[in-house]
Design a protein around this motif. Structure first.
Motif, PDB file in Angstrom:
ATOM      1  N   LEU A   6     -72.382  82.990  31.420  1.00  0.00           N
ATOM      2  CA  LEU A   6     -73.575  83.512  30.751  1.00  0.00           C
ATOM      3  C   LEU A   6     -74.647  83.804  31.782  1.00  0.00           C
ATOM      4  O   LEU A   6     -75.014  82.944  32.580  1.00  0.00           O
ATOM      5  CB  LEU A   6     -74.105  82.487  29.738  1.00  0.00           C
ATOM      6  N   ASP A  51     -78.258  84.983  31.210  1.00  0.00           N
ATOM      7  CA  ASP A  51     -79.205  85.242  30.121  1.00  0.00           C
ATOM      8  C   ASP A  51     -80.161  86.364  30.544  1.00  0.00           C
ATOM      9  O   ASP A  51     -81.087  86.158  31.330  1.00  0.00           O
ATOM     10  CB  ASP A  51     -79.977  83.968  29.785  1.00  0.00           C
ATOM     11  N   TYR A  75     -70.651  76.486  23.516  1.00  0.00           N
ATOM     12  CA  TYR A  75     -71.170  77.798  23.115  1.00  0.00           C
ATOM     13  C   TYR A  75     -72.335  77.688  22.133  1.00  0.00           C
ATOM     14  O   TYR A  75     -73.289  78.463  22.190  1.00  0.00           O
ATOM     15  CB  TYR A  75     -70.058  78.672  22.511  1.00  0.00           C
ATOM     16  N   LEU A 132     -75.589  79.534  23.278  1.00  0.00           N
ATOM     17  CA  LEU A 132     -75.692  80.876  22.701  1.00  0.00           C
ATOM     18  C   LEU A 132     -76.390  80.910  21.339  1.00  0.00           C
ATOM     19  O   LEU A 132     -77.151  81.838  21.066  1.00  0.00           O
ATOM     20  CB  LEU A 132     -74.293  81.492  22.558  1.00  0.00           C
ATOM     21  N   TYR A 134     -79.653  83.444  21.553  1.00  0.00           N
ATOM     22  CA  TYR A 134     -79.013  84.581  22.241  1.00  0.00           C
ATOM     23  C   TYR A 134     -78.163  85.377  21.245  1.00  0.00           C
ATOM     24  O   TYR A 134     -78.166  86.594  21.240  1.00  0.00           O
ATOM     25  CB  TYR A 134     -78.146  84.052  23.395  1.00  0.00           C
TER      26      TYR A 134
END
Length: 279
Positions: free
Chosen positions: A209, A211, A262, A266, A271
């Motif tokens: 990831l 971001d 996750y 996330l 996200y």
């Protein structure tokens, strides 16, 4: 060119081809415009002032360490069959992704714990033009047909998510993703939605990831500093040589995402929404 003519003070460039902008950036420099390279370094010009990206060497290292841990390589387990699928030769970031991963994994290849049956271990041999999913699938189809008719593939280092999807398609076509023949350990990068779904389904092991909200925030801070006549914050002044100069850089830290974490990285961070993963 239009932006320079209109008198802008700072230009942020997210380059697709990092080597094709040198002449227009010379105009920017002559006009006193500051240039920030966004996520991909602009090559072969002294007109780029700053670079903001994620720690790309760190991305590769995370991928390599994930394979190392999942296969128990530190504990001396093996041998395991292993292949590599990286990105295009004209993407400067790939130099760092590849080096970060191979600095972790090459010692295990040297010891025979990782066996690359195709013999393809250089960045040139393992490249995927344009990060093209179909090209990654085609190459993996060929590797599987030629080298794995009677052998099982245990891990694939994929430098990003589109390459990873292509590799997964080839593996499924070759009979993987079944109870008898589970998917190898497969890495990725970008935490794209289809790949997060593939990770939850057990078809991809992890993704790195980066971001993009954090990168955008950091570049806003850099622009604000420049507009106020101050030096932007950087944390790397050694790594990113564009062929003409070492470009002062701000590197953000990537993180791996897998089935275990996750939700925290996330969903809880906003996200993605949980509903995104159900579609």
């Amino acid at each position: 060119e239009n932006m320079i003519t209109k008198g802008c003070k700072v230009i942020i460039v997210g380059a697709i081809d990092g080597g094709s902008l040198s002449s227009v950036l010379d105009e920017a420099k002559s006009a006193g415009v500051k240039v920030i390279a966004y996520d991909r370094l602009i090559m072969n010009t002294d007109a780029v002032n700053y670079y903001a990206t994620f720690d790309n060497y760190g991305v590769g290292k995370i991928q390599g360490q994930y394979i190392e841990q999942k296969l128990g390589l530190k504990e001396g387990k093996g041998p395991f069959n292993f292949e590599i699928a990286t990105g295009p030769l004209d993407d400067n970031n790939v130099v760092f992704f590849f080096k970060g991963a191979m600095d972790v994994l090459q010692p295990y290849i040297d010891k025979g714990q990782l066996v690359v049956r195709s013999g393809q271990v250089t960045r040139e041999q393992c490249a995927t033009p344009n990060w093209d999913e179909a090209k990654a699938q085609e190459r993996m189809d060929n590797l599987l047909t030629t080298n794995y008719a009677s052998a099982k593939l245990d891990a694939v280092l994929c430098s990003n998510d589109s390459v990873s999807l292509g590799v997964q398609s080839a593996l499924k076509s070759a009979g993987y993703n079944t109870a008898d023949k589970p998917m190898p350990v497969i890495t990725g990068q970008d935490a794209n939605l289809p790949n997060v779904k593939a990770t939850l389904a057990g078809e991809q092991s992890m993704s790195v990831l980066k971001d993009t909200r954090a990168l955008a925030d950091q570049v806003v801070k850099m622009v604000e500093a420049l507009l106020n006549g101050k030096e932007p914050e950087v944390n790397d002044t050694k790594t990113y040589n564009n062929g003409v100069k070492v470009v002062p850089s701000y590197l953000l830290q990537p993180q791996f995402v897998d089935k275990a974490n996750y939700k925290q990285l996330l969903i809880d961070s906003g996200y993605y929404k949980e509903a995104d993963l159900q579609k």
